[in-house]
Design an enzyme around this catalytic site. Sequence first.
Site, PDB file in Angstrom:
ATOM      1  CD  GLU B  51      38.735   4.614  44.460  1.00 27.94           C
ATOM      2  OE1 GLU B  51      37.595   4.935  44.059  1.00 27.94           O
ATOM      3  OE2 GLU B  51      39.266   5.092  45.481  1.00 27.94           O
ATOM      4  CG  PHE B 113      37.905   4.898  59.195  1.00 30.77           C
ATOM      5  CD1 PHE B 113      36.618   5.343  58.848  1.00 30.77           C
ATOM      6  CD2 PHE B 113      38.991   5.436  58.523  1.00 30.77           C
ATOM      7  CE1 PHE B 113      36.437   6.289  57.861  1.00 30.77           C
ATOM      8  CE2 PHE B 113      38.818   6.395  57.537  1.00 30.77           C
ATOM      9  CZ  PHE B 113      37.538   6.818  57.203  1.00 30.77           C
ATOM     10  CD  GLN B 114      38.660   4.907  54.361  1.00 31.18           C
ATOM     11  OE1 GLN B 114      39.875   4.887  54.312  1.00 31.18           O
ATOM     12  NE2 GLN B 114      37.925   5.724  53.611  1.00 31.18           N
ATOM     13  CE  LYS B 163      49.100   3.941  57.320  1.00 24.89           C
ATOM     14  NZ  LYS B 163      48.281   5.108  57.699  1.00 24.89           N
ATOM     15  CG  MET B 481      20.854  -3.839  23.986  1.00 26.87           C
ATOM     16  SD  MET B 481      20.498  -4.330  22.287  1.00 26.87           S
ATOM     17  CE  MET B 481      22.152  -4.534  21.620  1.00 26.87           C
TER      18      MET B 481
HETATM   19  C1  LIG Z   1      26.650  -1.100  34.352  1.00 26.07           C
HETATM   20  C2  LIG Z   1      25.525  -1.550  33.508  1.00 26.07           C
HETATM   21  N1  LIG Z   1      24.242  -1.251  33.858  1.00 26.07           N
HETATM   22  C3  LIG Z   1      23.207  -1.659  33.088  1.00 26.07           C
HETATM   23  C4  LIG Z   1      23.412  -2.380  31.946  1.00 26.07           C
HETATM   24  C5  LIG Z   1      22.243  -2.832  31.086  1.00 26.07           C
HETATM   25  N2  LIG Z   1      22.297  -2.201  29.746  1.00 26.07           N
HETATM   26  C6  LIG Z   1      22.801  -2.825  28.670  1.00 26.07           C
HETATM   27  S1  LIG Z   1      22.814  -1.865  27.299  1.00 26.07           S
HETATM   28  C7  LIG Z   1      22.112  -0.577  28.130  1.00 26.07           C
HETATM   29  C8  LIG Z   1      21.825   0.714  27.434  1.00 26.07           C
HETATM   30  C9  LIG Z   1      23.048   1.436  27.060  1.00 26.07           C
HETATM   31  O1  LIG Z   1      22.710   2.719  26.608  1.00 26.07           O
HETATM   32  P1  LIG Z   1      23.716   3.587  25.763  1.00 26.07           P
HETATM   33  O2  LIG Z   1      25.038   3.592  26.430  1.00 26.07           O
HETATM   34  O3  LIG Z   1      23.106   4.891  25.472  1.00 26.07           O
HETATM   35  O4  LIG Z   1      23.901   2.706  24.447  1.00 26.07           O
HETATM   36  P2  LIG Z   1      22.866   2.447  23.240  1.00 26.07           P
HETATM   37  O5  LIG Z   1      22.291   1.075  23.468  1.00 26.07           O
HETATM   38  O6  LIG Z   1      21.834   3.505  23.275  1.00 26.07           O
HETATM   39  O7  LIG Z   1      23.719   2.474  22.033  1.00 26.07           O
HETATM   40  C10 LIG Z   1      21.861  -0.926  29.462  1.00 26.07           C
HETATM   41  C11 LIG Z   1      21.221  -0.067  30.447  1.00 26.07           C
HETATM   42  C12 LIG Z   1      24.758  -2.676  31.629  1.00 26.07           C
HETATM   43  N3  LIG Z   1      25.086  -3.414  30.562  1.00 26.07           N
HETATM   44  N4  LIG Z   1      25.782  -2.242  32.404  1.00 26.07           N
END
Ligand SMILES: Cc1ncc(C[n+]2csc(CCOP(=O)(O)OP(=O)(O)O)c2C)c(N)n1
Lengths: 164, 574
Positions: B51, B113-114, B163, B481
């Site tokens: 979803e 439920f749900q 529902k 990052m």
């Molecule tokens: C749902 C979610 N969880 C955690 C983060 C924190 N976060 C920001 S960038 C990143 C790394 C992303 O890794 P990747 O997709 O491999 O991209 P890269 O930076 O290596 O290009 C994380 C964990 C986020 N932005 N969103």
Amino acid sequence: MMRHIISILLENEPGALSRVVGLFAQRGYNIETLTVAPTEDPTLSRLTMTTHCDDRKIEQITKQLNKLIEVVKLVDLSEGQHIERELMLIKVKAVGAQRAEIKRTADIFRGQIVDVSPCVYTIQLTGATDKLEAFIDAIGSAAVLETVRTGVSGISRGEKVLSL
Amino acid sequence: MELLSGGEMLVRALHEAGVEYIYGYPGGSLLHIYDAVYKQSAVKHVLVRHEQAAAHMADGYARATGKAGVVMVTSGPGATNTITGIATAFTDSIPMVVISGQVMSHLVGDDAFQETDMLGVSRPVVKHSFSVRRPEEIPELIAKAFYIANTGRPGPVLIDIPKDMTMPNERYEYVYPKKVKLRSYTPPQRGHSGQIKKAVELLLAAKRPVVYSGGGVIIDGSSDKLRALVDRLDFPCTSTLMGLGGYPGTGERFLGMLGMHGTYEANVVMHHADVILAVGARFDDRVTNATNKFCPDAKIIHIDIDPSSISKTITADVPIVGPVGTVLDEMTALLDEAGETPDADALASWWKQINDWRPRHGMRYEKNDNGLMKPQEVIEALWTATKGDAYVTSDVGQHQMFAAQYYKFDKPNRWINSGGLGTMGFGFPAAMGVKMNFPDHEVVCVTGEGSIQMNIQEMSTCLQYGIPVKIICLNNGSLGMVRQWQDMNYEGRHSNSYMKSLPDFVKLAAAYGHVGIQVKSRDELPQALDDALNKYKDRLVFLDVAVDPEEHVYPMQVPLGSMRDMWLSKTERT
Ligand SMILES: Cc1ncc(C[n+]2csc(CCOP(=O)(O)OP(=O)(O)O)c2C)c(N)n1
Ligand SMILES: [Mg+2]
């Protein structure tokens, strides 16, 4: 930091109040008092809340509140001349000589004794917040058994009205 | 008079609201509605695999078309699975209508439920929400939901439907309202003329002006107006992450993105400006850096449709509440009327100064002679291969910033990313939502090996509906990052930012019935891109591109500094 009295006309619908209260929690604003009841128009509620905050914050609060779909109108009463009232019911220990003394104090504050038992008076008092506090001080906290306060309700002075 | 069941009314009303696709997933509370969907063909339903992806698909559709996307999910887990998607749309002011099933009215409150209190759970991340209390009110609530979602500052609106509001054997008169009116909701139609006049005077008197353009320009469909104003005034223009494409990325007057990973020239120009015209931007903390050091000499004109965005973090000298488009129209009319132009000498020396600043960093990066490609070169190659004209969605991380910096967007609505919430897992389903509605356009998702795995199951949906998006995975083998911040602030301790057990993406794509191509070196890239875009034109292609894990995103603003305090490389600071 200033005390603000925000008065709101709100759609009288389920969920509307939770949005107002939720907004305060979510954005880290603090609510000191909150009262709400339907108005003469049953589709609208009137809500009054008080909060202490600086100018920047109150500007954000009023803007954010105005964004809520159910907020129809909003005014910060503390910006102009206004009347504010709060109602308090207070139970105090009243035995022996104290009984007359408490009665006298209640009279001075224009309170009414609305219930009596051998050892307890229940007093009803209306006024601005500081008056209610002054009364508690005068009675002395040792004698106070229980208090319940409605929170502030407010309305502007003169011709100004908050309506559709 | 036509009698319809609640479920039929819902589907009919969606059709009247102009809905072509519902992105959703069925469940117990929705079965009557799904039966109504089955019995008609005007509104099509796209079955996702999770979803969250339905919400991102609707969101991608909305960002590309400007129209509200529609999501339908069942009560409980179906509904809660959409929360990240709803929050993503909310933060970026994207119109969306979410229909969530609910248990029977008489069971609400009994921990049935749900059952979840979806109105409560979603409250902080929706513009508004409704609960259906009588089946007859369904058409009206649908009309209201679209009206609220699409107007003013757009956002998601949720309708929770027990529902029993959709029973097939209970029929009611169907009336779709011709016009929606809400006494407590009147989005502003135009800005205050006095303020607009003041703004124009300020612009004409400016000696070191800059236009700071944001997502509001894209949402309002006003990029033509912005371009015309910037060009006639001959002012430099910068853009937020959300506003890219509002002003042409290859335009002479464009300084590039501003903020945390903005260009050197955009951030320095902002810092030294004497007048800033902020258009549909909200002075986000990723833009301003430390607010007490923000643009010390600038008078700020701020146009925004949402009064609460104005003077929230940075005080505006000339606040203008109104839709960007009508305000820009009025400004242009006033300029015509005044017949004046800004001080040409001042502007000429400002441009000279700007052009001296431009080469200081110039978005240079060093390529490895032999060894792994830099992520930047992949984006540049993608730009060339797609002639700079693709819809590009992204996930979140270094790859997102590289895409924003190196893919020069000349058109609005082409750059689609989760700027405000920063939701990993957004890019791929968003691309699907775009592609289904623009089948003749190239739609590319630039992602990382971390992010793509957050919604990779949607490859199955793509097979079912034939959605040939192109996935460009900048595979640096790490949560890049996060790793960059660990390099910069934690002496390179890479706590949990390393992905030791990546799947074979090529095989994975094949397992889902698509094409996977691995790219290991620079010489393989052009052919791989060409294959992805041409040879496999009608297939989903997953390009797994190995890139240098050591690369950092620069420029990068120094925390707690002013706009102009930046790292320009691992060793060089302003
Ligand atoms: C749902 C979610 N969880 C955690 C983060 C924190 N976060 C920001 S960038 C990143 C790394 C992303 O890794 P990747 O997709 O491999 O991209 P890269 O930076 O290596 O290009 C994380 C964990 C986020 N932005 N969103
Ligand atoms: Mg990565």
